[in-house]
Write a protein that holds these residues in place. Structure first.
Motif, PDB file in Angstrom:
ATOM      1  N   ALA A  74       0.863  -1.187  -0.125  1.00 31.53           N
ATOM      2  CA  ALA A  74      -0.092  -0.022  -0.172  1.00 31.53           C
ATOM      3  C   ALA A  74       0.775   1.267  -0.027  1.00 31.53           C
ATOM      4  O   ALA A  74       1.893   1.465   0.692  1.00 31.53           O
ATOM      5  CB  ALA A  74      -0.690  -0.002   1.089  1.00 31.53           C
ATOM      6  N   TRP A  75       0.576   2.263  -0.892  1.00 28.60           N
ATOM      7  CA  TRP A  75       1.152   3.265  -1.007  1.00 28.60           C
ATOM      8  C   TRP A  75       0.666   4.615  -0.149  1.00 28.60           C
ATOM      9  O   TRP A  75      -0.501   4.565  -0.146  1.00 28.60           O
ATOM     10  CB  TRP A  75       1.450   3.933  -2.344  1.00 28.60           C
ATOM     11  CG  TRP A  75       2.101   5.249  -2.550  1.00 28.60           C
ATOM     12  CD1 TRP A  75       3.557   5.136  -2.658  1.00 28.60           C
ATOM     13  CD2 TRP A  75       1.593   6.354  -2.626  1.00 28.60           C
ATOM     14  NE1 TRP A  75       3.877   6.470  -2.902  1.00 28.60           N
ATOM     15  CE2 TRP A  75       2.533   7.361  -2.651  1.00 28.60           C
ATOM     16  CE3 TRP A  75       0.360   7.108  -2.267  1.00 28.60           C
ATOM     17  CZ2 TRP A  75       2.608   8.955  -2.543  1.00 28.60           C
ATOM     18  CZ3 TRP A  75       0.250   8.545  -2.244  1.00 28.60           C
ATOM     19  CH2 TRP A  75       1.348   9.113  -2.212  1.00 28.60           C
ATOM     20  N   LEU A  76       1.529   5.171   0.645  1.00 29.38           N
ATOM     21  CA  LEU A  76       0.985   6.043   1.492  1.00 29.38           C
ATOM     22  C   LEU A  76       1.675   7.457   1.226  1.00 29.38           C
ATOM     23  O   LEU A  76       3.120   7.324   0.984  1.00 29.38           O
ATOM     24  CB  LEU A  76       1.052   5.816   3.044  1.00 29.38           C
ATOM     25  CG  LEU A  76       0.146   4.887   3.513  1.00 29.38           C
ATOM     26  CD1 LEU A  76       0.439   4.446   4.871  1.00 29.38           C
ATOM     27  CD2 LEU A  76      -1.253   5.205   3.232  1.00 29.38           C
ATOM     28  N   PRO A  77       1.139   8.728   1.152  1.00 29.03           N
ATOM     29  CA  PRO A  77       1.872   9.815   1.242  1.00 29.03           C
ATOM     30  C   PRO A  77       2.855  10.263   2.073  1.00 29.03           C
ATOM     31  O   PRO A  77       2.758   9.673   3.230  1.00 29.03           O
ATOM     32  CB  PRO A  77       0.850  11.080   1.047  1.00 29.03           C
ATOM     33  CG  PRO A  77      -0.316  10.324   1.727  1.00 29.03           C
ATOM     34  CD  PRO A  77      -0.230   8.820   1.595  1.00 29.03           C
ATOM     35  N   ASP A  78       3.812  10.979   1.907  1.00 22.73           N
ATOM     36  CA  ASP A  78       4.847  11.259   2.956  1.00 22.73           C
ATOM     37  C   ASP A  78       4.057  11.944   4.148  1.00 22.73           C
ATOM     38  O   ASP A  78       3.379  12.887   3.794  1.00 22.73           O
ATOM     39  CB  ASP A  78       5.997  12.314   2.564  1.00 22.73           C
ATOM     40  CG  ASP A  78       6.976  11.365   1.661  1.00 22.73           C
ATOM     41  OD1 ASP A  78       6.958  10.096   1.549  1.00 22.73           O
ATOM     42  OD2 ASP A  78       7.756  12.072   0.867  1.00 22.73           O
ATOM     43  N   ALA A 101      -6.958  11.356   3.768  1.00 19.93           N
ATOM     44  CA  ALA A 101      -8.168  10.700   3.102  1.00 19.93           C
ATOM     45  C   ALA A 101      -8.169  11.365   1.712  1.00 19.93           C
ATOM     46  O   ALA A 101      -8.012  10.900   0.483  1.00 19.93           O
ATOM     47  CB  ALA A 101      -9.605  10.712   3.805  1.00 19.93           C
ATOM     48  N   LEU A 102      -7.767  12.831   1.991  1.00 17.58           N
ATOM     49  CA  LEU A 102      -7.619  13.591   0.713  1.00 17.58           C
ATOM     50  C   LEU A 102      -6.575  13.153  -0.130  1.00 17.58           C
ATOM     51  O   LEU A 102      -6.519  13.076  -1.323  1.00 17.58           O
ATOM     52  CB  LEU A 102      -7.709  15.080   1.079  1.00 17.58           C
ATOM     53  CG  LEU A 102      -7.499  16.164  -0.282  1.00 17.58           C
ATOM     54  CD1 LEU A 102      -8.733  15.929  -1.210  1.00 17.58           C
ATOM     55  CD2 LEU A 102      -7.423  17.562   0.349  1.00 17.58           C
ATOM     56  N   LEU A 103      -5.263  13.164   0.328  1.00 19.53           N
ATOM     57  CA  LEU A 103      -4.159  12.737  -0.255  1.00 19.53           C
ATOM     58  C   LEU A 103      -4.198  11.273  -0.792  1.00 19.53           C
ATOM     59  O   LEU A 103      -3.814  11.340  -2.112  1.00 19.53           O
ATOM     60  CB  LEU A 103      -2.909  12.772   0.782  1.00 19.53           C
ATOM     61  CG  LEU A 103      -2.506  14.146   0.997  1.00 19.53           C
ATOM     62  CD1 LEU A 103      -1.483  14.313   2.287  1.00 19.53           C
ATOM     63  CD2 LEU A 103      -1.696  14.930  -0.118  1.00 19.53           C
ATOM     64  N   LEU A 104      -4.774  10.447  -0.198  1.00 22.35           N
ATOM     65  CA  LEU A 104      -4.962   9.035  -0.823  1.00 22.35           C
ATOM     66  C   LEU A 104      -6.032   9.091  -2.028  1.00 22.35           C
ATOM     67  O   LEU A 104      -5.726   8.615  -3.152  1.00 22.35           O
ATOM     68  CB  LEU A 104      -5.409   8.224   0.280  1.00 22.35           C
ATOM     69  CG  LEU A 104      -4.488   7.798   1.189  1.00 22.35           C
ATOM     70  CD1 LEU A 104      -5.037   6.896   2.221  1.00 22.35           C
ATOM     71  CD2 LEU A 104      -3.398   7.008   0.764  1.00 22.35           C
ATOM     72  N   THR A 105      -7.188  10.065  -1.844  1.00 21.08           N
ATOM     73  CA  THR A 105      -8.085  10.368  -2.963  1.00 21.08           C
ATOM     74  C   THR A 105      -7.254  10.902  -4.164  1.00 21.08           C
ATOM     75  O   THR A 105      -7.526  10.355  -5.290  1.00 21.08           O
ATOM     76  CB  THR A 105      -9.256  11.064  -2.147  1.00 21.08           C
ATOM     77  OG1 THR A 105      -9.830  10.530  -1.406  1.00 21.08           O
ATOM     78  CG2 THR A 105     -10.143  11.193  -3.492  1.00 21.08           C
TER      79      THR A 105
END
Length: 192
Positions: A74-78, A101-105
């Motif tokens: 799973a990729w997550l933002p820094d 949630a916004l960054l993942l979206t």
């Protein structure tokens, strides 16, 4: 003059790339282009810099997309560290949940759709200006924004249901559908 715009440009680049390192590199490249440009020929410095930054993000994402598709897991933002250090409760607050949630979206959107959404919602660009950045028509820019909003609403609803806290995302949803930039800024930046 550039330094007054740096935080906004870094915010745009971070939200488009999800990477602090990449966003800093992109903003630095925007500074290089700004330093080489004819400042007298620029009518609106903020829009010019935002356009340059968004285009560089799109270029970067087209090249980075290949690398990320090969990423296993799973990729997550820094994580974005702000000036004030959050306490343990604050770190796991609903505002933080909404930002993640916004960054993942955003990361799930195609780069042109991500750029169109951010430019329209966060920077109040016109569809013509978005079309100039993405290389399409006004109608195509309108469609990109519309699809990004619909995708965001679906994703935000599913995140709210998953967490069992439907109240986590209403400001984000409302700001998208009603274009209340204050609500959008609240949801994205955690400001009240």
């Amino acid at each position: 003059m550039f330094e007054t715009h740096r935080p906004r440009l870094k915010s745009l680049a971070y939200r488009m790339t999800g990477s602090l390192t990449d966003s800093e590199d992109i903003v630095q490249e925007a500074w290089v282009r700004w330093s080489r440009s004819d400042h007298a020929a620029v009518n609106d410095t903020a829009r010019w810099l935002t356009t340059i930054t968004a285009r560089q993000c799109l270029d970067h994402l087209h090249s980075a997309r290949v690398r990320r598709e090969r990423y296993v897991g799973a990729w997550l933002p820094d994580p974005l560290i702000t000036e004030r250090a959050p306490d343990a409760e604050g770190f796991l607050s609903e505002a933080q949940d909404v930002r993640i949630a916004l960054l993942l979206t955003l990361q799930m959107l195609a780069p042109p759709m991500r750029a169109a959404f951010l430019l329209r919602e966060a920077f109040d660009f016109t569809y013509a200006e978005i079309a100039d950045v993405t290389g399409g028509t006004d109608a195509a820019a309108r469609q990109l924004v519309s699809r990004a909003q619909a995708n965001g609403r679906r994703r935000a609803r599913s995140i709210g249901q998953y967490r069992g806290r439907r109240e986590t995302c209403p400001r984000f949803l409302g700001s998208q559908s009603n274009r209340r930039h204050g609500g959008f800024a609240c949801a994205v930046y955690g400001r009240h």
